[in-house]
Design an enzyme around this catalytic site. Structure first.
Site, mmCIF file in Angstrom:
data_model
loop_
_atom_site.group_PDB
_atom_site.id
_atom_site.type_symbol
_atom_site.label_atom_id
_atom_site.label_comp_id
_atom_site.label_asym_id
_atom_site.label_seq_id
_atom_site.Cartn_x
_atom_site.Cartn_y
_atom_site.Cartn_z
ATOM 1 N N HIS A 60 0.835 -1.204 0.000
ATOM 2 C CA HIS A 60 0.000 0.000 0.000
ATOM 3 C C HIS A 60 0.871 1.256 0.000
ATOM 4 O O HIS A 60 1.223 1.788 1.046
ATOM 5 C CB HIS A 60 -0.926 -0.009 1.224
ATOM 6 C CG HIS A 60 -2.004 1.029 1.150
ATOM 7 N ND1 HIS A 60 -3.110 1.015 1.959
ATOM 8 C CD2 HIS A 60 -2.146 2.120 0.346
ATOM 9 C CE1 HIS A 60 -3.885 2.048 1.668
ATOM 10 N NE2 HIS A 60 -3.311 2.739 0.695
ATOM 11 N N LEU A 63 2.587 6.632 -5.124
ATOM 12 C CA LEU A 63 3.841 7.142 -5.700
ATOM 13 C C LEU A 63 3.642 8.392 -6.551
ATOM 14 O O LEU A 63 4.601 8.953 -7.044
ATOM 15 C CB LEU A 63 4.546 6.041 -6.502
ATOM 16 C CG LEU A 63 5.022 4.849 -5.645
ATOM 17 C CD1 LEU A 63 5.805 3.858 -6.494
ATOM 18 C CD2 LEU A 63 5.869 5.291 -4.455
ATOM 19 N N ARG A 64 2.424 8.846 -6.727
ATOM 20 C CA ARG A 64 2.118 10.189 -7.256
ATOM 21 C C ARG A 64 2.471 10.413 -8.724
ATOM 22 O O ARG A 64 2.266 11.520 -9.227
ATOM 23 C CB ARG A 64 2.829 11.281 -6.437
ATOM 24 C CG ARG A 64 2.631 11.219 -4.933
ATOM 25 C CD ARG A 64 1.184 11.202 -4.523
ATOM 26 N NE ARG A 64 1.012 11.480 -3.085
ATOM 27 C CZ ARG A 64 -0.060 11.134 -2.399
ATOM 28 N NH1 ARG A 64 -1.047 10.491 -2.990
ATOM 29 N NH2 ARG A 64 -0.165 11.425 -1.126
ATOM 30 N N HIS A 179 -10.943 0.775 0.729
ATOM 31 C CA HIS A 179 -10.717 1.932 1.600
ATOM 32 C C HIS A 179 -12.058 2.194 2.268
ATOM 33 O O HIS A 179 -12.973 2.735 1.651
ATOM 34 C CB HIS A 179 -10.258 3.144 0.778
ATOM 35 C CG HIS A 179 -10.230 4.431 1.553
ATOM 36 N ND1 HIS A 179 -9.074 5.029 1.956
ATOM 37 C CD2 HIS A 179 -11.239 5.226 1.995
ATOM 38 C CE1 HIS A 179 -9.366 6.139 2.629
ATOM 39 N NE2 HIS A 179 -10.679 6.285 2.660
ATOM 40 N N HIS A 232 -5.737 -0.505 5.617
ATOM 41 C CA HIS A 232 -5.510 0.340 6.806
ATOM 42 C C HIS A 232 -6.618 0.305 7.853
ATOM 43 O O HIS A 232 -7.244 1.316 8.154
ATOM 44 C CB HIS A 232 -5.204 1.792 6.423
ATOM 45 C CG HIS A 232 -6.066 2.410 5.362
ATOM 46 N ND1 HIS A 232 -7.435 2.296 5.360
ATOM 47 C CD2 HIS A 232 -5.746 3.174 4.293
ATOM 48 C CE1 HIS A 232 -7.904 2.957 4.316
ATOM 49 N NE2 HIS A 232 -6.902 3.496 3.658
ATOM 50 N N ASP A 305 0.992 2.630 3.773
ATOM 51 C CA ASP A 305 0.134 3.690 3.229
ATOM 52 C C ASP A 305 0.962 4.963 2.997
ATOM 53 O O ASP A 305 0.524 6.077 3.307
ATOM 54 C CB ASP A 305 -1.064 3.980 4.151
ATOM 55 C CG ASP A 305 -2.120 4.843 3.466
ATOM 56 O OD1 ASP A 305 -1.985 5.110 2.261
ATOM 57 O OD2 ASP A 305 -3.071 5.259 4.154
ATOM 58 N N PHE A 323 -4.555 14.999 3.982
ATOM 59 C CA PHE A 323 -4.254 13.782 4.736
ATOM 60 C C PHE A 323 -3.023 13.090 4.155
ATOM 61 O O PHE A 323 -2.847 13.068 2.947
ATOM 62 C CB PHE A 323 -5.434 12.796 4.633
ATOM 63 C CG PHE A 323 -6.702 13.253 5.297
ATOM 64 C CD1 PHE A 323 -6.849 13.139 6.665
ATOM 65 C CD2 PHE A 323 -7.746 13.773 4.555
ATOM 66 C CE1 PHE A 323 -8.025 13.530 7.290
ATOM 67 C CE2 PHE A 323 -8.938 14.175 5.163
ATOM 68 C CZ PHE A 323 -9.068 14.058 6.541
#
Lengths: 424, 321
Positions: A60, A63-64, A179, A232, A305, A323
C-alpha cells in the site's frame, strides 16, 4: 555467473518456515539456497548479527506519478522503499490521470524499469477516473499487469458498484482493496471523533464511518464470493468485524499501518499536520485491538500507506492540510519499537506480514527465499539505534511525524534480482 | 482609589509565558494573575481615563483572518491605551487573495518588527502554528471551535466582579457547545477556578465527550435554571440549522431561548452573560437581554481591561508613563 554468499546471518523465511543462522546463496538473479553449497563464491556479504529475509513487500503505497511529481516519483519512491528494506511495492491508482487503463499500468512498469530499483506493481482503479460510476476496463488493466483493484482514497460509495467489482474480479482472481470510509459521515473531518477532537474543536471522522463500510463490503464479499482486502484497518470495531468474517470463512484479508498501532489521537494536540492521515489516529483502545489482531492473525499484512506530500502543501492549518504520512523509510523501525521489542510479534511473525502474506494476496511470485525465485533480499540490523531524520529521506517528501525519534532496527542492504541496490 | 503603580506588584505569580494560546494550558495561579492584573486596568470613571506607557515603543498587530468587530476593536483600543503602536491586518487587503500562505503572511508582517501578534482564524490551532513559526508573542483571539481565551477570561472576570468569587458557583453554558470556542475557554477556566459548569443544548450541539472536561451535560434548560448562579447564553449560528443539527430556529428558541417566563424559574440574583453578538429573540428575548440580570455590556467594558492585562503581561514594561 556471479555467486553471492550472504554469510552467517539469521535467515528468516516464513514461507519455508525457516529461521536459522546460516548462509544464503544467490546465483545470478536467483536464490540458490541456504546452508553449505558446493559452488565457488565470487562475492561474500557478511551478515553476522543481522537478519536476512526476503525483501519486504509494501502492498500500500502512493507514488504520485504521473501528475504529482512534486510529491514523489516512481523512482524516488522506489529508492525510499529500498532504504526501508522494501524491495517490492504495490502502487495505488490515484495518479493524475487515474491508473484506470492498460497503458497507465504499463507506464508504471516502464518507469520502475527505468529507475532500476525496487519492483513496482500497479494497482488498477475499480472505476473509470476513480469516479465511482462505471467499472474501469479491469481486463485490460490485468493485461497491463495490475495486481489488485481499488479506487484508492476515494471510497466506492455505491454498494452496487462494489458488488459488481468483487464479482468481476473473480474472473481474474484479483483482490479488491477496500478503503473503508462513509464520506458523508467524515465530511469536513480532520481527526478521529472523540474526546480529543472535542477538546481541540475539530470535526471528527467517527470510527463508525470506517466500520459501516467494512461491514457492507464483508457482506458483499459473502454475496459474491469475491476476494476482499480491507486496507488500513484502524478501529477496534473494524478488527472485530473482520475477525468474525474470517471465522465465517469469507475470502477476506486485512492490513494495518504502523502509525495506527504506534500513535493515538492525542498526538493531534500539537496541531502538527504530520499527524493527520486518513483513516485518522484513533484511541489507545484501538491501538490495543490492532496489536491483538496482528498477534492472532486477523490482520494479515502490515503496510505503510506511504502518502508523500510536498512541504508547501502539508505544513499549514491542521483542518486545511491534506491527509497523508510517508512511511516507506520508517515502517521497519516503528514496527521494531511498537511490535517486536514489546514482544507482541516475533521477527518471523513480523516478516511474514511483509513477505509471504502480501505476496499471496497480490498473487505475485515474491516474498520468499525458496530456491529458484528472483533474489529479492533484505539484510536488517535489528539492534542498531538511530534517529529518524526526515531531511535524510530518499523520498521526495518529508511529511513524517517521526522526525527526531530514537528507534532501533534498520535495513543495511537490499537486493533486487540478485543485485545489491541499496547498502549502508 | 486606583493605584498608578505597576500592576505587576500585585500579581499573584511572576508571568513567564510569551504566548496566550488557550486557557487549557494555564494554571490556576496564572489565571488569577491575569484576573488580578485586569483589576488594575478597570477604569473607574470617564475622568480617570488616561494612557499608560507600559507598551510604549511596542508594535501590536491584529491579524484577523475571520470577521470580528468587538474583539478586534477591543484589542486595538487596549493596545493603544498602553501606548503601543497598532496595526490592523484584514485578509481582503492582503496577499492571501494572491495565494500567499497564512504562515508566510504572518512572517512578512513580523519582519516589520512586531512584538505581539493577535490572531483570529477559522482553523483550530492556527495561533499555535504561528507560535511555532514566529519569534514574537502570539495571542489567540479565537481559533476555530477551539479556544477564545480572552473571551473566557472576560466572562470569568465579570462573574468574579459581580459575585466576588468563582469557586462554588454553578455556571450554565447554553447553546452550540460543539462549535463554540467560547464554551471551551469558559469551561477550562471555570473548572480550574472551582466552579461547577453545566453545558446545555440539544445532543447534536453538545457532544457527550465534553464530560471529560469535568462538566455536567443537560438537554433541559428549565431543569438547570434554578440551580445556576450564572447563565452564559452562546450565540447560535444559523448555518448549523442548514447542516441539519436542529430542525428550525423557532424550535431552538422554544427549547433553549431565555425569555421572561423562563427567567422567572431562575434564582432572583441570576447573572446573565452573553458573549455576543446575540440574535435578539432567539437565544435571549430583548426584555431579558436589556433587563436587570444582564451584564452583557459590562462584559464588553471588562473585555478591554482583560485584554490590557494580557498585553501588559506578555510584553509590557512595569512602571507608569
Amino acid at each position: 555467473m556471479n555467486i553471492l554468499r550472504i554469510s552467517n546471518g539469521r535467515v528468516i523465511d516464513p514461507a519455508q518456515n525457516l529461521d536459522q543462522v546460516t548462509d544464503l546463496w544467490i546465483r545470478g538473479e536467483h536464490i540458490l539456497g541456504v546452508g553449505p553449497q558446493s559452488v565457488q563464491t565470487t562475492q561474500t556479504l557478511d551478515a553476522s548479527g543481522k537478519i536476512v529475509c526476503p525483501g519486504l513487500i509494501d502492498m500500500h503505497v502512493h507514488l504520485r506519478e504521473p501528475g504529482r511529481e512534486e510529491d514523489e516519483t516512481i523512482a524516488t519512491g522506489a529508492a525510499a522503499a529500498l532504504a526501508g528494506g522494501i524491495t517490492t511495492v504495490a502502487c495505488m491508482p490515484d495518479a493524475e490521470p487515474a491508473l484506470d487503463n492498460q497503458a497507465a499500468a504499463e507506464f508504471v512498469y516502464l518507469q520502475a524499469e527505468r529507475a532500476g530499483l525496487a519492483n513496482v506493481f500497479p494497482v488498477g482503479a475499480i472505476t473509470k477516473g476513480r469516479n465511482g460510476a462505471e467499472l474501469a476496463e479491469i481486463g485490460g488493466l490485468v493485461e497491463g499487469g495490475a495486481v489488485a483493484f481499488t479506487d484508492a482514497d476515494r471510497p466506492v460509495v455505491s454498494a452496487e458498484i462494489m458488488r459488481r467489482a468483487l464479482e468481476y474480479c473473480r474472473m481474474f482472481d484479483k483482490p479488491v482493496l477496500c478503503h473503508a470510509e462513509d464520506p458523508e459521515l467524515t465530511k469536513g473531518g480532520t481527526m478521529h471523533e472523540g474526546v480529543e477532537s472535542m477538546r481541540l474543536g475539530l470535526r471528527g471522522l467517527p470510527a463508525a464511518a470506517e466500520e459501516v463500510v467494512i461491514h457492507r463490503d464483508l457482506e458483499l464479499a459473502q454475496l459474491t464470493g469475491g476476494r476482499l482486502h480491507i486496507q488500513h484497518v484502524s478501529t477496534a470495531g473494524g478488527v472485530e468485524l473482520i475477525r468474525r468474517a474470517k471465522k465465517r470463512g469469507l475470502r477476506v484479508s486485512a492490513e494495518a499501518c504502523p502509525h495506527h498501532f504506534f500513535l493515538t489521537d492525542k498526538c493531534l494536540r500539537s496541531f502538527d499536520s504530520n499527524y493527520k492521515m486518513n483513516p485518522p489516529l484513533r484511541t489507545e483502545a484501538d491501538v490495543a485491538a490492532l496489536i491483538e489482531a496482528l498477534k492472532d492473525g486477523t490482520l494479515d499484512v502490515i503496510a505503510s500507506d506511504h502518502s508523500p506530500l510536498a512541504t508547501e502543501k502539508k505544513v499549514r492549518e491542521l483542518d486545511l492540510a491534506p491527509f497523508g504520512i510517508v512511511g516507506l523509510e520508517t515502517l521497519l523501525p516503528i514496527c521494531v519499537v511498537a511490535l517486536i521489542e514489546p514482544g507482541h510479534l516475533t521477527w518471523p511473525q513480523f516478516v511474514q506480514k511483509l513477505t509471504v502474506n502480501p505476496a499471496r494476496i497480490l498473487g505475485i511470485d515474491a516474498g520468499t527465499l525458496r530456491p529458484g525465485v528472483e533474489a529479492d533480499v533484505a539484510i536488517i540490523d535489528p539492534k542498531v539505534e538511530w534517529t529518524i531524520e526526515p531531511a535524510q529521506f530518499r523520498s521526495k517528501s518529508r511529511n513524517s511525524p517521526f522526525g527526531g525519534l530514537r528507534v532501533r532496527g534498520r535495513a543495511r542492504a537490499a537486493l533486487v534480482g540478485g543485485e545489491v541496490k541499496f547498502q549502508v | 482609589m486606583v493605584s498608578e503603580a505597576a500592576p505587576a506588584a500585585t500579581a499573584s505569580v511572576p508571568w513567564t509565558r510569551r504566548h496566550l494560546l488557550g486557557l487549557e494550558d494555564l494554571s490556576c495561579d496564572e489565571l488569577c494573575t491575569i484576573l488580578d492584573t485586569a483589576e488594575q486596568f478597570v477604569v473607574p470613571s470617564q475622568s480617570r481615563r488616561k494612557k499608560r506607557g507600559n507598551l510604549a515603543g511596542k508594535v501590536v498587530v491584529n491579524l484577523f483572518f475571520e470577521p470580528s468587530t468587538r474583539t478586534r476593536t477591543s484589542f486595538g483600543l487596549a493596545a493603544r491605551r498602553l501606548s503601543a503602536d497598532t496595526l490592523d491586518f484584514t485578509p481582503s487587503s492582503s496577499s492571501l487573495s494572491k495565494g500567499e500562505t497564512f504562515i508566510d503572511t504572518a512572517k512578512n508582517i513580523e519582519a516589520m518588527g512586531v512584538d505581539l501578534v493577535v490572531v483570529r482564524h477559522s482553523s483550530s490551532g492556527a495561533p499555535h502554528l504561528l507560535a511555532q513559526h514566529l519569534r514574537c508573542g502570539v495571542i489567540n483571539a479565537g481559533d476555530g471551535a477551539h479556544e477564545h481565551p480572552t473571551q473566557g477570561l472576560l466572562d470569568i472576570f465579570t462573574i468574579r466582579q459581580k459575585r466576588g468569587r468563582i469557586e462554588g458557583l454553578t455556571v450554565g453554558l447554553v447553546g452550540d457547545i460543539a462549535h463554540s470556542r467560547v464554551a471551551r475557554s469558559n469551561i477550562h477556566g471555570l473548572v480550574k477556578l472551582g466552579a461547577k459548569v453545566i453545558v446545555c443544548g440539544p445532543p447534536t450541539l453538545v457532544p457527550e465527550t465534553i464530560r471529560e472536561l469535568g462538566v455536567e451535560v443537560s438537554h433541559n434548560l428549565e431543569a438547570i435554571l434554578p440551580r445556576c448562579d450564572v447563565i452564559n447564553m452562546l450565540r447560535i449560528q444559523f448555518e448549523r440549522q442548514r447542516s441539519g443539527l436542529f430542525p428550525s430556529i423557532q424550535e431552538y428558541a422554544r427549547l433553549f431561548g431565555l425569555d421572561s417566563t423562563r427567567l422567572a424559574k431562575a434564582r432572583k440574583d441570576l447573572l446573565l452573560l452573553a458573549p455576543g453578538p446575540i440574535n435578539r429573540g432567539v437565544e435571549i428575548t430583548p426584555d431579558v437581554a436589556d433587563g436587570p440580570h444582564s451584564a452583557i455590556l459590562q462584559q464588553v467594558t471588562n473585555g478591554l481591561a482583560v485584554r490590557m492585562a494580557v498585553l501588559y503581561l506578555l510584553c509590557g514594561q512595569p512602571g507608569e508613563e
